[in-house]
Structure formats: structure tokens, C-alpha cells
Design a protein around this motif. Structure first.
Motif, short mmCIF file in Angstrom:
data_model
loop_
_atom_site.label_atom_id
_atom_site.label_comp_id
_atom_site.label_asym_id
_atom_site.label_seq_id
_atom_site.Cartn_x
_atom_site.Cartn_y
_atom_site.Cartn_z
N ARG A 51 21.26 63.11 -4.43
CA ARG A 51 20.28 63.69 -3.51
C ARG A 51 20.63 63.36 -2.06
NH1 ARG A 51 17.53 67.70 -1.87
NH2 ARG A 51 15.60 67.18 -0.83
N SER A 52 21.00 62.13 -1.81
CA SER A 52 21.39 61.75 -0.45
C SER A 52 22.62 62.51 0.01
CB SER A 52 21.67 60.25 -0.38
OG SER A 52 20.50 59.52 -0.58
N ALA A 53 23.58 62.69 -0.87
CA ALA A 53 24.81 63.41 -0.51
C ALA A 53 24.53 64.88 -0.25
CB ALA A 53 25.84 63.26 -1.62
N ASP A 60 32.49 63.74 4.30
CA ASP A 60 32.64 62.30 4.54
C ASP A 60 31.28 61.60 4.64
OD1 ASP A 60 35.39 62.59 4.56
OD2 ASP A 60 35.49 62.87 6.75
N THR A 61 30.37 62.21 5.35
CA THR A 61 29.03 61.66 5.46
C THR A 61 28.33 61.67 4.10
OG1 THR A 61 28.88 62.51 7.72
CG2 THR A 61 26.83 61.84 6.68
N ALA A 62 28.55 62.72 3.33
CA ALA A 62 27.95 62.83 2.00
C ALA A 62 28.43 61.70 1.10
CB ALA A 62 28.27 64.18 1.38
N ALA A 63 29.72 61.43 1.10
CA ALA A 63 30.26 60.38 0.25
C ALA A 63 29.71 59.01 0.66
CB ALA A 63 31.78 60.38 0.31
N ALA A 64 29.66 58.75 1.96
CA ALA A 64 29.14 57.47 2.44
C ALA A 64 27.66 57.32 2.10
CB ALA A 64 29.36 57.34 3.94
N VAL A 88 32.14 60.16 -5.80
CA VAL A 88 31.40 61.32 -5.31
C VAL A 88 32.35 62.51 -5.25
CG1 VAL A 88 29.99 62.20 -3.42
CG2 VAL A 88 30.03 59.74 -3.88
N ASP A 89 31.94 63.63 -5.84
CA ASP A 89 32.71 64.87 -5.80
C ASP A 89 32.06 65.79 -4.76
OD1 ASP A 89 34.19 67.15 -6.18
OD2 ASP A 89 33.40 67.56 -8.19
N ALA A 91 33.72 68.47 -3.36
CA ALA A 91 34.60 69.64 -3.24
C ALA A 91 33.83 70.90 -2.85
CB ALA A 91 35.33 69.88 -4.55
N ASP A 92 32.58 71.03 -3.26
CA ASP A 92 31.81 72.24 -2.95
C ASP A 92 31.37 72.32 -1.49
OD1 ASP A 92 32.16 73.04 -5.51
OD2 ASP A 92 30.07 72.79 -6.14
N PHE A 93 31.56 71.25 -0.72
CA PHE A 93 31.24 71.32 0.71
C PHE A 93 32.18 72.26 1.44
CE2 PHE A 93 28.52 67.68 0.15
CZ PHE A 93 27.61 67.78 1.18
N ASP A 94 33.34 72.54 0.85
CA ASP A 94 34.32 73.44 1.48
C ASP A 94 33.97 74.91 1.28
OD1 ASP A 94 35.73 71.25 2.37
OD2 ASP A 94 37.05 71.21 0.61
N LYS A 95 33.00 75.21 0.46
CA LYS A 95 32.62 76.61 0.24
C LYS A 95 31.95 77.17 1.48
CE LYS A 95 32.08 76.36 -4.75
NZ LYS A 95 31.16 76.53 -5.87
N ARG A 96 32.14 78.43 1.69
CA ARG A 96 31.54 79.07 2.87
C ARG A 96 30.03 79.21 2.68
NH1 ARG A 96 32.77 83.28 -0.34
NH2 ARG A 96 31.75 85.28 -0.01
N PRO A 97 29.28 79.31 3.77
CA PRO A 97 27.82 79.46 3.66
C PRO A 97 27.45 80.70 2.85
CG PRO A 97 28.43 78.91 5.91
CD PRO A 97 29.71 79.17 5.16
N GLY A 98 26.43 80.56 2.04
CA GLY A 98 25.98 81.64 1.18
C GLY A 98 26.47 81.50 -0.25
N VAL A 99 27.48 80.65 -0.47
CA VAL A 99 28.01 80.42 -1.82
C VAL A 99 27.41 79.13 -2.35
CG1 VAL A 99 30.09 80.04 -3.18
CG2 VAL A 99 30.16 81.60 -1.22
#
Length: 141
Positions: A51-53, A60-64, A88-89, A91-99
Motif C-alpha cells: 500500500r505504501s509503495a 525508487d521512492t516506492a521501494a524505499a 519490491v517489484d 516494474a509496473d511503474f514504467d507503464k504509461r498513464p492509463g495502463v
């Protein structure tokens, strides 16, 4: 004339058989309870981390944030785990907005069971829990 059987010493034999069996049963109940409560605590810590991530704006902030939330949760629950590991995974942070995407957090630790001394029960056991939380699809970057 019938002879009566002598029953002297039968209580000692019953105790010699019954007491270890009862102690084994109690040890197995404690083992099951400790394992289940630790697994539940790990699930709670993984959910807190996920939830925090998911609220973070960058990987990087999500993992920390996830590591901090999960370790704080484990510390607060006082479950007695050694070697706590939080992965922490993001990888989905790289998806473009809307996905749609999600962040996964896995928390594992080694639970010490050496104090039980139950035959067949290992001295320690690694427990693991994974939880996922959706990332805001339209988040700002």
C-alpha cells in the motif's frame, strides 16, 4: 477359586506412555500456532508495504517506502523473526498513464523454532508472504 491380577505399577506405565504423547501434542499445537500467527503478521507487513509503495510517484521512492512500512510493521508486531527480507517489484511503474499496474511486495523471515524441541520439527523455518496493491492508473509523474 480365581486369582486376581495384580495391577500394581500400571499407573506408572500409563504415565510413561501418556505424558510424552501429551507433551508432543502440546508442542505441535504451539508449532502450528506460532507458524500461523507469524505468517499472518508477514501478510500484514507485506500489505502495508504494498500500500505504501502504490502511493509513491517513482519506483525508487516506492521501494524505499515499502521496505520502511514492512519492517516497521514487523517490528511493531514483535513476532521474533530473524533475517527479515523485503523485496519490491516496481516494474509496473514504467507503464504509461492509463495502463493498469500493480506493485508487489514480498516479505520473508526466518522463524526460530528451536525452543520447541519437538521431534520432526526443524529448528527454524523460512516463512514468506506476498501482497499486491494497484498503482493509480492516472497518477501524476
Amino acid at each position: 477359586m480365581t486369582r486376581r491380577r495384580d495391577e500394581r505399577g500400571s499407573a506408572a506405565i500409563e504415565a510413561a506412555i501418556g505424558v510424552p504423547a501429551f507433551a508432543l501434542l502440546v508442542g505441535l499445537i504451539i508449532f502450528g500456532g506460532r507458524t500461523a500467527s507469524t505468517h499472518q503478521a508477514l501478510q500484514s507487513a507485506a500489505a502495508d508495504g504494498a500500500r505504501s509503495a502504490s502511493l509513491a510517484r517513482s519506483p525508487d521512492t516506492a521501494a524505499a517506502d515499502a521496505r520502511e512500512a514492512a519492517t516497521t510493521s514487523i517490528t511493531n508486531q514483535q513476532i521474533g523473526c530473524d533475517h527479515v527480507k523485503v523485496s519490491v517489484d516496481t516494474a509496473d511503474f514504467d507503464k504509461r498513464p492509463g495502463v493498469p499496474g500493480a506493485v508487489d511486495v514480498t516479505v520473508s523471515c526466518r522463524l526460530d523454532l528451536s525452543d520447541l524441541a519437538v521431534p520432526g520439527v526443524p529448528g527454524s523455518r523460512v516463512l514468506r508472504a506476498t501482497m499486491s496493491s494497484p498503482i493509480d492508473t492516472w497518477r501524476e509523474r
